[in-house]
Design an enzyme around this catalytic site. Structure first.
Site, short mmCIF file in Angstrom:
data_model
loop_
_atom_site.label_atom_id
_atom_site.label_comp_id
_atom_site.label_asym_id
_atom_site.label_seq_id
_atom_site.Cartn_x
_atom_site.Cartn_y
_atom_site.Cartn_z
N ASP A 8 0.70 -1.21 0.07
CA ASP A 8 -0.12 0.17 -0.24
C ASP A 8 0.68 1.27 -0.32
OD1 ASP A 8 -1.89 -1.74 -0.51
OD2 ASP A 8 -2.83 -1.56 1.83
N ASP A 46 -4.46 -0.92 -1.75
CA ASP A 46 -5.78 -0.65 -0.65
C ASP A 46 -6.73 0.26 -2.81
OD1 ASP A 46 -7.29 -0.83 1.47
OD2 ASP A 46 -6.72 0.93 1.29
N HIS A 48 -10.38 1.26 -2.60
CA HIS A 48 -11.96 0.92 -2.07
C HIS A 48 -13.38 1.88 -2.62
CE1 HIS A 48 -10.63 -0.33 1.25
NE2 HIS A 48 -9.67 0.91 1.60
N HIS A 81 -10.47 7.08 2.00
CA HIS A 81 -8.65 6.81 1.45
C HIS A 81 -9.10 5.97 0.64
CE1 HIS A 81 -9.58 3.62 4.47
NE2 HIS A 81 -8.81 3.00 3.64
N LYS A 106 -7.10 -5.14 -3.08
CA LYS A 106 -7.92 -5.56 -1.61
C LYS A 106 -8.92 -3.75 -1.47
CE LYS A 106 -4.26 -3.88 1.14
NZ LYS A 106 -5.17 -3.19 1.87
N CYS A 151 -1.78 -2.82 7.12
CA CYS A 151 -1.39 -3.61 6.48
C CYS A 151 -0.13 -4.70 6.35
CB CYS A 151 -2.43 -2.94 5.47
SG CYS A 151 -3.70 -2.17 5.00
C1 VGL Z 1 -4.21 1.15 5.55
C2 VGL Z 1 -6.18 1.51 6.93
C3 VGL Z 1 -7.07 1.41 6.17
C4 VGL Z 1 -3.18 0.15 5.47
C5 VGL Z 1 -5.55 0.44 4.37
O1 VGL Z 1 -2.75 0.10 4.21
O2 VGL Z 1 -2.75 -0.06 6.48
N1 VGL Z 1 -5.18 0.53 7.42
N2 VGL Z 1 -7.17 0.97 5.27
ZN ZN Z 2 -8.63 0.89 3.46
#
Ligand code: VGL
Ligand code: ZN
Length: 202
Positions: A8, A46, A48, A81, A106, A151
């Site tokens: 990420d 990440d 979403h 995010h 993901k 993550c």
């Molecule tokens: C993450 C919070 C929400 C991460 C991803 O990449 O650590 N943390 N989504």
């Molecule tokens: Zn996230």
């Protein structure tokens, strides 16, 4: 065979982003240098939808960093995010992507969060990362990226559970909450994982 998993490393997780990890940008030059030391490099992203239930904005009377239950699982509510297709969801422009052979996305299911690159938080659905790595002959994974206490931690934990040796590269990650990362490191060590500095690999 050793793989480097870049977790990420996206604009929203570095200073200026929607869910900025303190000093998150400092890991990028290290992540770039590390890549040449590995047989295989993969990345997670990440990714979403805007209606994702991990966003505080999709709940009434909730604010970012509140805790709630989501289908029975404890859930931190985040600022919006890494919304699919936005600049925030893009990989950091300074991250070298030339050696990245595969990207595992993901967090697409709006009903469940996905910290690990291997499974969602309920372990309901696999991303096939474990099978991909096994198919490439990987036995050891090294982790770099963001955030250390979410993550990166959950990906390392699942890697161990999937039978890989797992090592977090401490200076190639940064936490959202330093105390949370201290707990995460202790947990990983107790499960047989390792923590190293990049200097031992470069
Ligand atoms: C993450 C919070 C929400 C991460 C991803 O990449 O650590 N943390 N989504
Ligand atoms: Zn996230």
């Amino acid at each position: 065979m050793k793989a480097l998993l870049l977790i990420d490393i996206q604009n929203d997780f570095i200073p200026g982003g929607a869910l900025a990890v303190p000093q998150g940008d400092r890991i990028i030059p290290i992540a770039n240098q590390l890549q040449e030391k590995f047989d295989l490099v993969t990345a997670t992203q990440d990714w979403h939808p805007a209606n994702h239930k991990s966003f505080a904005s999709n709940h009434t009377n909730k604010k970012p960093f509140d805790l709630t239950l989501l289908h029975g699982l404890e859930q931190v509510l985040w600022p919006d995010h890494c919304v699919q297709g936005t600049e925030g969801a893009a990989f950091c422009p300074d991250l070298n992507m030339q050696k990245v052979e595969a990207i595992f996305r993901k967090g697409m299911n709006p009903e469940i969060d996905s910290y690990s690159g291997f499974y969602d938080n309920g372990h309901l659905k696999s991303t096939a990362l474990a099978d991909y790595l096994r198919g490439k002959g990987v036995t050891e994974v090294y982790l770099a990226g963001l955030a250390a206490d979410y993550c990166v931690y959950f990906t390392a934990k699942d890697a161990l559970q999937e039978g890989f040796k797992a090592t977090i590269i401490a200076d190639a990650t940064r936490p959202i909450d330093p105390a949370g990362f201290e707990k995460a490191k202790a947990d990983l060590l107790s499960l047989g994982g390792s923590i190293v500095e990049s200097s031992s690999l470069l």
